[in-house]
Scaffold this active site. Structure first.
Site, mmCIF file in Angstrom:
data_model
loop_
_atom_site.group_PDB
_atom_site.id
_atom_site.type_symbol
_atom_site.label_atom_id
_atom_site.label_comp_id
_atom_site.label_asym_id
_atom_site.label_seq_id
_atom_site.Cartn_x
_atom_site.Cartn_y
_atom_site.Cartn_z
ATOM 1 C CE LYS A 112 -1.950 2.395 3.377
ATOM 2 N NZ LYS A 112 -1.979 3.688 2.621
ATOM 3 C CB THR A 155 7.949 9.277 15.110
ATOM 4 O OG1 THR A 155 9.196 9.409 14.092
ATOM 5 C CG2 THR A 155 8.414 8.416 16.469
ATOM 6 C CB VAL A 157 1.426 6.954 11.712
ATOM 7 C CG1 VAL A 157 0.717 5.822 11.165
ATOM 8 C CG2 VAL A 157 0.676 8.139 11.393
ATOM 9 C CD GLU A 203 13.597 4.761 7.097
ATOM 10 O OE1 GLU A 203 14.633 5.194 7.385
ATOM 11 O OE2 GLU A 203 12.191 5.286 6.713
ATOM 12 C CB CYS A 256 13.158 9.873 7.377
ATOM 13 S SG CYS A 256 14.080 8.645 6.260
#
Length: 341
Positions: free
Chosen positions: A87, A145, A147, A165, A199
């Site tokens: 997804k 982070t 979620v 990640e 990130c």
């Protein structure tokens, strides 16, 4: 990638190349997944360790690397003998469809069902269903982070396996003996590349007090030369943010930085043109532990912080909750190894 996500063309090409490269890596790795053979305490016996596929790997990826992150996951999952259900981000669904069609053709050309790498498009409701589904033998999530914490708890609730990640709040430390000809372009691209939506984006720049003003002046001059515009234009270094929400987060963060004692050296504004364009921003004068400095805003905002001593800056580097990458500029080899330690 440029049209749907907004990153500049050369970065989009680089992202597709990452998928190609990780496939090369995975193919080599596929011949190296070994398990040791141990001597047994029972005479005439040996203990053999053998790794088996986990089964179905659910992969949920973020908007900012809509090709590469799935590549990292799916290439490794497949060489371990697993099927994948992907997804992608709801805002980059055309990319997800295009990538899946390419993979399906390669699989089917090699007489393997294309459904080994299946795709589902949708929002958080679909992601939640995947996370909670016991048929997902491993759930890999790439995203924020906040979620990620919810994902970890939901997977743990069913005693499942997760691979996360998440965010980063990355620092560059520059000592007084650093080569500033390396520092300026490195810091600029680390903070401005992908419009600050990585990130691994540099969000904190620690400068030794003896070079602080000089580096800020040189960096501001470099920022003034950053070409912002159409991602398809080869001269563009900084494209738009991904969504209108991201623009609001950018403005909120700049305002909070000012309220907490920061000074905007350059940038800080929305650019008046079609699209979600903002000015790459440098903020100085904040303390190392200001709340906004410890917040990962997915936008091109760099907090420049002054330090005196090695020990304190190493501690400040590590004090954020989501460390991911960091770097150091110095000619002192001893200092490099102290930092690594």
């Amino acid at each position: 990638v440029s049209l749907e996500m907004g990153k500049i063309f050369v970065e989009g090409v680089g992202e597709v190349q990452e998928y190609v490269d990780v496939c090369d890596y995975a193919v080599g790795l596929s011949r190296m997944i070994g398990g040791p053979i141990f001597p047994s305490e029972r005479p005439g016996h040996a203990l053999i360790e053998q790794w088996n596929p986990v089964g179905l790997v659910g992969i949920i990826t973020a908007f900012n690397f809509p090709v590469a992150v799935y590549g990292w996951n799916s290439a490794i999952a497949m060489i371990c003998g697993n099927a994948c259900l992907w997804k992608g981000a709801p805002t980059t669904s055309l990319i997800s469809v295009a990538v899946t069609k390419i993979i399906a053709k390669v699989l089917e050309d090699n007489e393997v069902p294309g459904a080994i790498c299946s795709l589902v498009c949708g929002g958080a409701d679909i992601g939640t269903a995947m996370v909670k589904d016991e048929r997902m033998d491993l759930l890999s999530f790439t995203g924020s982070t906040k979620v990620g914490k919810q994902v970890a708890l939901m997977v743990q609730e069913r005693f499942g396996r997760s691979l996360l990640e998440l965010g980063g709040n990355n620092a560059i430390i520059v000592f007084e003996d650093a080569d500033l000809n390396l520092v300026i372009p490195s810091a600029l691209f680390a903070a401005v590349g992908t419009a600050g939506q990585r990130c691994t984006t540099a969000r904190r720049l620690f400068l030794h007090e003896s070079i602080h003003d000089e580096v800020v002046a040189k960096l501001a001059k470099a920022y003034a030369q950053v070409r912002i515009g159409d991602p398809w234009d080869s001269d563009t270094l900084c494209g738009p943010l991904h969504t209108k929400e991201a623009v609001k987060m950018f403005l909120d963060a700049v305002e909070q930085a000012k309220q907490q004692g920061g000074s905007v050296v350059c940038g800080g504004k929305v650019i008046n043109r079609p699209g979600n364009y903002v000015e790459p921003t440098i903020v100085t004068g904040l303390p190392h532990n200001a709340p906004i400095v410890h917040t990962e805003t997915f936008a091109p905002i760099l907090y420049v912080l002054k330090f005196k001593e090695e020990d304190e800056v190493f501690a400040w580097n590590n004090e954020v909750k989501q460390g991911l990458s960091s770097s150091i500029f110095t000619r002192d080899l001893g200092r490099i190894f102290r930092w690594l330690g």
